[in-house]
Design a protein around this motif. Structure first.
Motif, PDB file in Angstrom:
ATOM      1  N   LEU A   2       1.014  -1.289  -0.056  1.00  0.00           N
ATOM      2  CA  LEU A   2       0.161   0.104  -0.042  1.00  0.00           C
ATOM      3  C   LEU A   2       0.961   1.473   0.172  1.00  0.00           C
ATOM      4  CD1 LEU A   2      -2.828  -0.921   2.597  1.00  0.00           C
ATOM      5  CD2 LEU A   2      -2.842  -1.062   0.240  1.00  0.00           C
ATOM      6  N   SER A   3       0.420   2.293  -0.627  1.00  0.00           N
ATOM      7  CA  SER A   3       1.209   3.527  -0.978  1.00  0.00           C
ATOM      8  C   SER A   3       1.555   4.231   0.571  1.00  0.00           C
ATOM      9  CB  SER A   3       0.552   4.474  -2.110  1.00  0.00           C
ATOM     10  OG  SER A   3       1.234   5.670  -2.037  1.00  0.00           O
ATOM     11  N   ILE A   4       0.496   4.288   1.237  1.00  0.00           N
ATOM     12  CA  ILE A   4       0.737   4.890   2.486  1.00  0.00           C
ATOM     13  C   ILE A   4       1.811   4.226   3.485  1.00  0.00           C
ATOM     14  CG2 ILE A   4      -0.482   5.599   4.635  1.00  0.00           C
ATOM     15  CD1 ILE A   4      -2.911   6.368   3.178  1.00  0.00           C
ATOM     16  N   ALA A 141      17.299   2.483 -12.681  1.00  0.00           N
ATOM     17  CA  ALA A 141      16.426   1.173 -12.501  1.00  0.00           C
ATOM     18  C   ALA A 141      15.070   1.726 -12.833  1.00  0.00           C
ATOM     19  CB  ALA A 141      16.504   0.532 -11.155  1.00  0.00           C
ATOM     20  N   LEU A 142      14.482   2.972 -12.196  1.00  0.00           N
ATOM     21  CA  LEU A 142      13.459   3.346 -12.111  1.00  0.00           C
ATOM     22  C   LEU A 142      12.865   4.038 -13.186  1.00  0.00           C
ATOM     23  CD1 LEU A 142      12.917   4.719  -8.414  1.00  0.00           C
ATOM     24  CD2 LEU A 142      11.929   2.846  -9.357  1.00  0.00           C
ATOM     25  N   GLY A 147      10.072   7.333 -15.875  1.00  0.00           N
ATOM     26  CA  GLY A 147      10.712   8.435 -16.631  1.00  0.00           C
ATOM     27  C   GLY A 147      11.215   9.769 -15.845  1.00  0.00           C
ATOM     28  N   ILE A 148      10.603  10.985 -16.193  1.00  0.00           N
ATOM     29  CA  ILE A 148      11.104  12.041 -15.730  1.00  0.00           C
ATOM     30  C   ILE A 148      10.622  12.339 -14.325  1.00  0.00           C
ATOM     31  CG2 ILE A 148       9.074  13.616 -16.545  1.00  0.00           C
ATOM     32  CD1 ILE A 148      11.209  15.722 -17.256  1.00  0.00           C
ATOM     33  N   ARG A 149       9.728  11.563 -13.827  1.00  0.00           N
ATOM     34  CA  ARG A 149       8.958  11.560 -12.694  1.00  0.00           C
ATOM     35  C   ARG A 149       9.845  11.354 -11.381  1.00  0.00           C
ATOM     36  NH1 ARG A 149       3.392  10.815 -11.862  1.00  0.00           N
ATOM     37  NH2 ARG A 149       3.679   9.278 -10.170  1.00  0.00           N
ATOM     38  N   VAL A 150      10.971  10.480 -11.909  1.00  0.00           N
ATOM     39  CA  VAL A 150      12.052  10.240 -10.777  1.00  0.00           C
ATOM     40  C   VAL A 150      13.141  11.221 -10.561  1.00  0.00           C
ATOM     41  CG1 VAL A 150      11.843   7.841 -11.492  1.00  0.00           C
ATOM     42  CG2 VAL A 150      13.817   9.125 -12.249  1.00  0.00           C
ATOM     43  N   LEU A 151      13.155  12.312 -11.490  1.00  0.00           N
ATOM     44  CA  LEU A 151      14.176  13.365 -11.419  1.00  0.00           C
ATOM     45  C   LEU A 151      14.212  14.250 -10.062  1.00  0.00           C
ATOM     46  CD1 LEU A 151      14.584  14.347 -15.287  1.00  0.00           C
ATOM     47  CD2 LEU A 151      16.045  12.888 -13.765  1.00  0.00           C
ATOM     48  N   PRO A 152      13.057  14.644  -9.688  1.00  0.00           N
ATOM     49  CA  PRO A 152      12.928  15.431  -8.412  1.00  0.00           C
ATOM     50  C   PRO A 152      13.589  14.750  -6.922  1.00  0.00           C
ATOM     51  CG  PRO A 152      10.971  15.679  -9.654  1.00  0.00           C
ATOM     52  CD  PRO A 152      11.609  14.776 -10.219  1.00  0.00           C
ATOM     53  N   GLY A 153      12.955  13.450  -6.917  1.00  0.00           N
ATOM     54  CA  GLY A 153      13.418  12.679  -5.739  1.00  0.00           C
ATOM     55  C   GLY A 153      14.855  12.396  -5.775  1.00  0.00           C
ATOM     56  N   THR A 154      15.289  12.100  -7.126  1.00  0.00           N
ATOM     57  CA  THR A 154      16.893  11.852  -7.375  1.00  0.00           C
ATOM     58  C   THR A 154      17.567  13.044  -7.145  1.00  0.00           C
ATOM     59  OG1 THR A 154      16.294  10.092  -8.914  1.00  0.00           O
ATOM     60  CG2 THR A 154      18.642  11.015  -9.058  1.00  0.00           C
ATOM     61  N   LEU A 188      10.348  10.267  -4.419  1.00  0.00           N
ATOM     62  CA  LEU A 188      10.544   8.822  -5.398  1.00  0.00           C
ATOM     63  C   LEU A 188       9.372   8.025  -5.258  1.00  0.00           C
ATOM     64  CD1 LEU A 188      14.393   7.729  -5.489  1.00  0.00           C
ATOM     65  CD2 LEU A 188      12.917   8.689  -7.069  1.00  0.00           C
ATOM     66  N   ASP A 189       8.777   7.785  -4.051  1.00  0.00           N
ATOM     67  CA  ASP A 189       7.692   7.035  -3.670  1.00  0.00           C
ATOM     68  C   ASP A 189       6.540   7.585  -4.563  1.00  0.00           C
ATOM     69  OD1 ASP A 189       5.994   5.058  -2.335  1.00  0.00           O
ATOM     70  OD2 ASP A 189       5.353   6.780  -1.270  1.00  0.00           O
ATOM     71  N   TRP A 190       6.234   8.884  -4.396  1.00  0.00           N
ATOM     72  CA  TRP A 190       5.268   9.452  -5.183  1.00  0.00           C
ATOM     73  C   TRP A 190       5.587   9.419  -6.932  1.00  0.00           C
ATOM     74  CZ3 TRP A 190       6.351  13.153  -8.913  1.00  0.00           C
ATOM     75  CH2 TRP A 190       5.361  13.875  -9.830  1.00  0.00           C
ATOM     76  N   ALA A 191       6.836   9.176  -7.375  1.00  0.00           N
ATOM     77  CA  ALA A 191       6.969   8.944  -8.706  1.00  0.00           C
ATOM     78  C   ALA A 191       6.715   7.472  -9.152  1.00  0.00           C
ATOM     79  CB  ALA A 191       8.544   9.156  -9.055  1.00  0.00           C
ATOM     80  N   VAL A 192       6.651   6.540  -8.303  1.00  0.00           N
ATOM     81  CA  VAL A 192       6.489   5.177  -8.568  1.00  0.00           C
ATOM     82  C   VAL A 192       4.864   4.791  -8.315  1.00  0.00           C
ATOM     83  CG1 VAL A 192       8.890   4.527  -8.296  1.00  0.00           C
ATOM     84  CG2 VAL A 192       7.320   4.175  -6.374  1.00  0.00           C
ATOM     85  N   THR A 193       4.306   5.705  -7.682  1.00  0.00           N
ATOM     86  CA  THR A 193       2.881   5.678  -7.124  1.00  0.00           C
ATOM     87  C   THR A 193       1.999   5.128  -8.451  1.00  0.00           C
ATOM     88  OG1 THR A 193       3.236   6.477  -4.894  1.00  0.00           O
ATOM     89  CG2 THR A 193       0.752   6.118  -5.802  1.00  0.00           C
TER      90      THR A 193
END
Length: 202
Positions: A2-4, A141-142, A147-154, A188-193
């Protein structure tokens, strides 16, 4: 997962370390030695959990492509971080605190502490650099699925990782470094949700 629940999992270790950094003694002396050693004993199982923020997001990643290779690199680098940063905690934390606590009254505390600090710092630097490698590998890996969603967390994690090299968890920078890790893992969790439209859902 679960995301939470996963969000709690990926941010728990850095948030605990941020609180610990808030109460961490500002220096090691006879009056702080016992607290110094005991705090690092308590944190001994917590520091190795920092990369869980990456590993939880990479669970069940593909294994036979570039993302799979990058995932293996993340696990190896996370292990290296856990091993070497635990060394820092044990040497510059527990050992140094215990040494100062039980040193003779006429002992030169600086001469007793410095070799332990030097050894601990060397171990900690290896661990911190390994964590940076794990962050970069996790982004690789992600990327195929998110895609680009992983950039802010990274980006936040790389800045935090660079600060971590010499900030440890000491107030103020070390505390903000741990909060940065928590934010980066959450991003990053938001990016993969959610997945990209048309992404493979198998």
């Amino acid at each position: 997962m679960l995301s939470i629940g996963r969000s709690v999992l990926v941010t728990a270790a850095p948030l605990v370390l941020a609180v610990a950094g808030w109460v961490h003694p500002h220096g090691l002396s006879r009056t702080t030695a016992e607290e110094w050693a005991h705090l690092h004993i308590v944190l001994l199982p917590v520091f190795p959990l920092l990369p869980v923020g990456l590993l939880a997001l990479l669970w069940r990643r593909p294994r036979r492509d570039l993302a799979g290779v990058a995932t293996v690199v993340v696990w190896i680098a996370a292990f290296a971080y856990a091993a070497y940063y635990t060394g820092l905690d044990a040497v510059a934390g527990i050992a140094a605190g215990t040494t100062v606590e039980h040193a003779p009254q006429n002992a030169d505390l600086g001469a007793l502490k410095q070799p332990l600090y030097d050894t601990g710092d060397a171990l900690g630097h290896v661990g911190a650099y390994a964590l940076i490698v794990a962050v970069v590998a996790a982004a690789v890996a992600l990327w195929p699925r998110h895609g680009i969603r992983v950039l802010p967390g990274t980006a936040v994690l790389l800045l935090s990782g660079w600060s971590f090299i010499d900030s440890h968890i000491f107030w103020p920078r070390g505390v903000f470094t741990m909060l940065g890790f928590a934010l980066g893992f959450a991003l990053l969790d938001w990016a993969v949700t959610g997945r990209r439209p048309g992404a493979d859902r198998t």
